[in-house]
Structures are given as structure tokens and as C-alpha cells.
Design a protein around this motif. Sequence first.
Motif, PDB file in Angstrom:
ATOM      1  N   GLN A   1      16.516  30.196   0.307  1.00  0.00           N
ATOM      2  CA  GLN A   1      17.065  29.978  -1.025  1.00  0.00           C
ATOM      3  C   GLN A   1      17.781  28.636  -1.150  1.00  0.00           C
ATOM      4  O   GLN A   1      18.032  28.167  -2.259  1.00  0.00           O
TER       5      GLN A   1
ATOM      6  N   TYR B   1      24.634  33.759 -11.203  1.00  0.00           N
ATOM      7  CA  TYR B   1      24.105  35.019 -10.697  1.00  0.00           C
ATOM      8  C   TYR B   1      24.057  36.128 -11.746  1.00  0.00           C
ATOM      9  O   TYR B   1      23.491  37.200 -11.487  1.00  0.00           O
TER      10      TYR B   1
ATOM     11  N   ASP C   1      16.501  33.476  -4.480  1.00  0.00           N
ATOM     12  CA  ASP C   1      17.955  33.555  -4.592  1.00  0.00           C
ATOM     13  C   ASP C   1      18.488  34.916  -4.158  1.00  0.00           C
ATOM     14  O   ASP C   1      17.873  35.958  -4.406  1.00  0.00           O
TER      15      ASP C   1
ATOM     16  N   LYS D   1      22.321  24.890  -2.846  1.00  0.00           N
ATOM     17  CA  LYS D   1      21.025  24.218  -2.795  1.00  0.00           C
ATOM     18  C   LYS D   1      21.226  22.854  -2.146  1.00  0.00           C
ATOM     19  O   LYS D   1      22.179  22.148  -2.459  1.00  0.00           O
TER      20      LYS D   1
ATOM     21  N   PRO E   1      24.106  29.783  -6.038  1.00  0.00           N
ATOM     22  CA  PRO E   1      23.631  29.553  -4.667  1.00  0.00           C
ATOM     23  C   PRO E   1      23.870  28.124  -4.219  1.00  0.00           C
ATOM     24  O   PRO E   1      23.997  27.215  -5.044  1.00  0.00           O
TER      25      PRO E   1
ATOM     26  N   LYS F   1      14.219  29.773  -8.253  1.00  0.00           N
ATOM     27  CA  LYS F   1      15.125  30.914  -8.145  1.00  0.00           C
ATOM     28  C   LYS F   1      14.533  32.109  -7.405  1.00  0.00           C
ATOM     29  O   LYS F   1      15.241  33.068  -7.099  1.00  0.00           O
TER      30      LYS F   1
ATOM     31  N   SER G   1      21.737  33.906   3.376  1.00  0.00           N
ATOM     32  CA  SER G   1      20.946  34.929   2.704  1.00  0.00           C
ATOM     33  C   SER G   1      20.465  35.984   3.691  1.00  0.00           C
ATOM     34  O   SER G   1      20.044  35.671   4.808  1.00  0.00           O
TER      35      SER G   1
END
Length: 538
Positions: free
Chosen positions: A281, A334, A399, A300, A298, A396, A410
Motif C-alpha cells: 500500500q 480512510y 490500502d 505513500k 496511508p 487505493k 499493513s
Amino acid sequence: MKKINSIFAILLLLTASGCAEFLEEENKSNVTAEEFYETAEGYEALINANYSALRNIYGDDPWMFVCGTDLYQEGRDRPPQGLSKYFELNSSSSGVDFLYVNCYKAIQLANSAIHYADITEQTGVTTQYLGEARFLRANAYFLLVQSYGGVGMITEYVDEPILQFDRSNAEEVYAFIIAELEGAMGQVSSGAYDGHVNQRAVENLLAKVHLTRGYEAFGTADDFAKAASYADNVINGQGLNLTSEELWTPGNDMNEEVIFSVQWSAGSISADPTGMGNKQQSYFGPYMGGSEVAGDAPYKTYTTLPNRFALDLYEEGDERWYSTFMTEVFTRYYDYFDVDDHSSLMVEDFYEPRWFTAQDSIDYVNAHPGVEYHSYGTTDPNGGAISLDRATMIVKKFDDPTSLFGGASSTRDFIVSRLAETYLVAAEAYLQAGDPSTGLDRLNVVRERAGVADASLGEFDLDYILDERARELLGEYHRWFDLKRTGKLVERASAHNSWITPSNFEGANGNLKILRPIPQNAIDLNQNKDFPQNPAYE
């Protein structure tokens, strides 16, 4: 038996040693690790260690899987430049040893499990576990042979460093992989997928291996036909019954279309939550903000972004546009996953699709006052302001709303193989076997689920399949292997990746940098000084 060099033998021994230490901690007696493996409990733990090795291969950085292709380019941060752009690629380049090291670690664990299968206490699942280990070993060799060509083969348990080794050719490696998978077929479970390798997973990998070997000069006349047959066995009449959104809904990782996956749990990363989880993710999107958004969005990396070509592949009505990309970012990112009714949520960022008209844009802004509107053409590394947070398109589909901010936190599964890809493998295999009509039927099943018109026989060719694989599998770790397999790496990377030109691939003595180089450490530490480097790097 072909030998592997000392550094990797030592790495393998360290892996085995580390596993032994873990098992000894779990084992409350004074028996040695070797004695522990001879018990049913110890052998099961050894099999579990084999599965855990997959996390190092698939859960870490994706550079060897996706960089230097037609779909992804660097953003604000840079992936390893040799793998990303080729002109700096050499045997000492950053990242070129990633699969070499991690696949040989997995192979040693598999060799250990195969070695102890005859010694350990026999139970109703011992033979099944043996088949699973053979599959995992074959999978590791498949990654190696695609990446490096022929490699040193080790097929027996290593308990001491080996100071020199020979290099098997690619034909020999493929023959071994296929023999191992055929042997595993009758050993693994025939039941539904539960996280363990089953017969369906074995047949799926056999389809991919035969498809890949079919393009090689040493491929057999029936490789494509066998690939199509194995793929159809895996499909077995099952349709793509989930929507593309349901396919990637967090918490639905073990859905009916998954054929094989690498699995995590909260307990498996508890010792280092930001370092031990699945990193997938973290890629394919822009930086979303710092600690102020921790828990709300998240992490990135801003390294491997879908480029303009990748975004251009989607057409209006393709449901994969919305299941793949976060086109609307709410005040709390989220909430897209955590709130069922989105109608009352405030949209802070909107990423325009290619098919929006000027009036569509006006209407959207009027309906969402205050939104940060990202026009098409500014949401990719070719035209985007990548110095800014949230500037480019966000993938996404991987995610994880339960993850911590930053790093590999994750615990979502990594999907190695799934049914839609099997349909596309079948499509390619039938095309190459001389039956394009049947291949088109398989491809159109994927398009029908996406909500787009069927492809026609007139447009159905290898490039169309690669475009469809891009739409369906964006962000999944197939792309470099797809282009290398089909002989399209130089052509498509040069045409669609603005960092790459055909000259970037030029290597030593007129050879092209298609295969990755054998890592320099492996060459230096091998006492067999006749061991050859891949020609482009000599």
C-alpha cells in the motif's frame, strides 16, 4: 547437483539457523533443532517458516517487479536508478540482488522441508506439506530464472558453506520447475484454498511457467497449449462473480477469486509494526501528509507512480478506474472504507478522469465547493507538480485502514495469483497457440466484469492483452515479468516511460539489458572463476 556460492550458502545457513533458533524458543525441551524437525510439531513449524519467507519476497520493495516498465515512473523520491532507467544498471547496482538473496533463502527453507519430509514423524499431512514445499521452491526458481536467466541450482539441503558453484542454463531450470510442480500436483490438497498451496495453485503456476517458456528459443511446441489447458483447469467454469470494488475491499482478502496469497496478521508484525508488514500500500501514490494525518491516511512513498500512459488506458465506464484509484479524497481519507454512506462526507481532493468535459468539471466544482480539483494531465509524474503532497493519482486498491502510518505496517494479504489474471493467461496462451477466438472469449470475461465493451477479434493481439493486463493488474507485481516474457520490454518501456529510450538498454558488446545482472558479490565470492556473467554486463 549444481552448487550455489559461499555468500548465499552462508545466507541460507543463517536463515536456517535463525529459523532453528525460533523453533527452539517455541520448543520447551532441550532437544536440538534437528530433532525438533523430526516431530510433527517441529515439521509444521518448518513449513510455516517456508510460508513466512514469502513475506520477504513479496512484502518488501517492489523495484524488481515494477520498475523500468511502461506503467510506472518515479515521483518526488527515486527508486533504484539502474532498475528504473537501465542506463546505470550493472552488477553492483542497488536492488539487483533482491530476488537473488531472498529467493535462495526461500529455496534453502524448502530444501530443508523436503529433506526432513522422509525423516520426520509421519502424519496425515506430511505428504501434503512436502508438496507445498516443492511448489514454494519451484516458485522461487521461477522468479530467479525470469530475472537472471540460468542460475546455480541447489536441490539438496545445505549444511555447510559451498565455495564454488556452476551455472545451470535456463532450459535446465525451467525443466526442473515443471518437474517439481508436476510432482507436487499429486501431493498437495485438492480442497479449497485456505492459505496453503493446493492443486489449483499448482496448476495456475504451471500455466504461467509454460506460457513463459513458450516464448523462449528452447520452449516446446506444446507449451502454449499446455498453458491454456492448465489455465482452463484452474478456471473450471468459475466466473468473475465479485465486483472489482468487492475484490479489493479491506477484510475480503480471502475472497473466492484468490488462488494464492502471502498472508500477514497483527501478531506476525507485532515486534516491528512499521518494518515487518506488507509494504504494497505504500507505493503507487503521492505522499499524503506527515504525522498530522497519522491514522487518517496511508503512508505513500511517492516513488512508483502510474504514468500518463497507464492512466490513459482506462475508458469511461470502466469500473476498475474507481476500484483502483482514490478519485475522491475525503477530509479523513480512510472514511472511504470506514463509512458506508459517503453522501455527507466532505471531498477535499478530486482527481479528474480523462473523459471529463469542461462542463463536467464546472458541475463537479459547483457541487463540491472548496474542493482541490486536480485536472487530468496534472495527476501523473509526466505533468504533475510532484513537489506537492497529494498531487498525483492515488492507487487505493491495497490500502489498509488498520495500518499504522509509515513503513511496512499493513497486514493485508499480498495476492500472488487471482482468477482474473488466470483468464488473461488463458487469453494469451490461446492466442499464441493459434486459437485467438477462444483467447478473445477468455479476455472478454475480464472486460465484462469491468463493465466495458467486448474487444473484437480484429484488435485482439499481444499488445491488447498487455493493455488489458495493465488495466486489471495495475500495482500488482507482474509488469516487468509480463514485458520480459513477451519480448516487449524495450519497445513498450521506451515508448511509454519518458525516462527510458532504447539506448538505455544497450549493454556490453551489443547485448541488451533484458536479464538482470548476476549480483557482483556472487561473482566475486565464487571460486569457480569460469562462472559467466550475463552478456550485457560483461
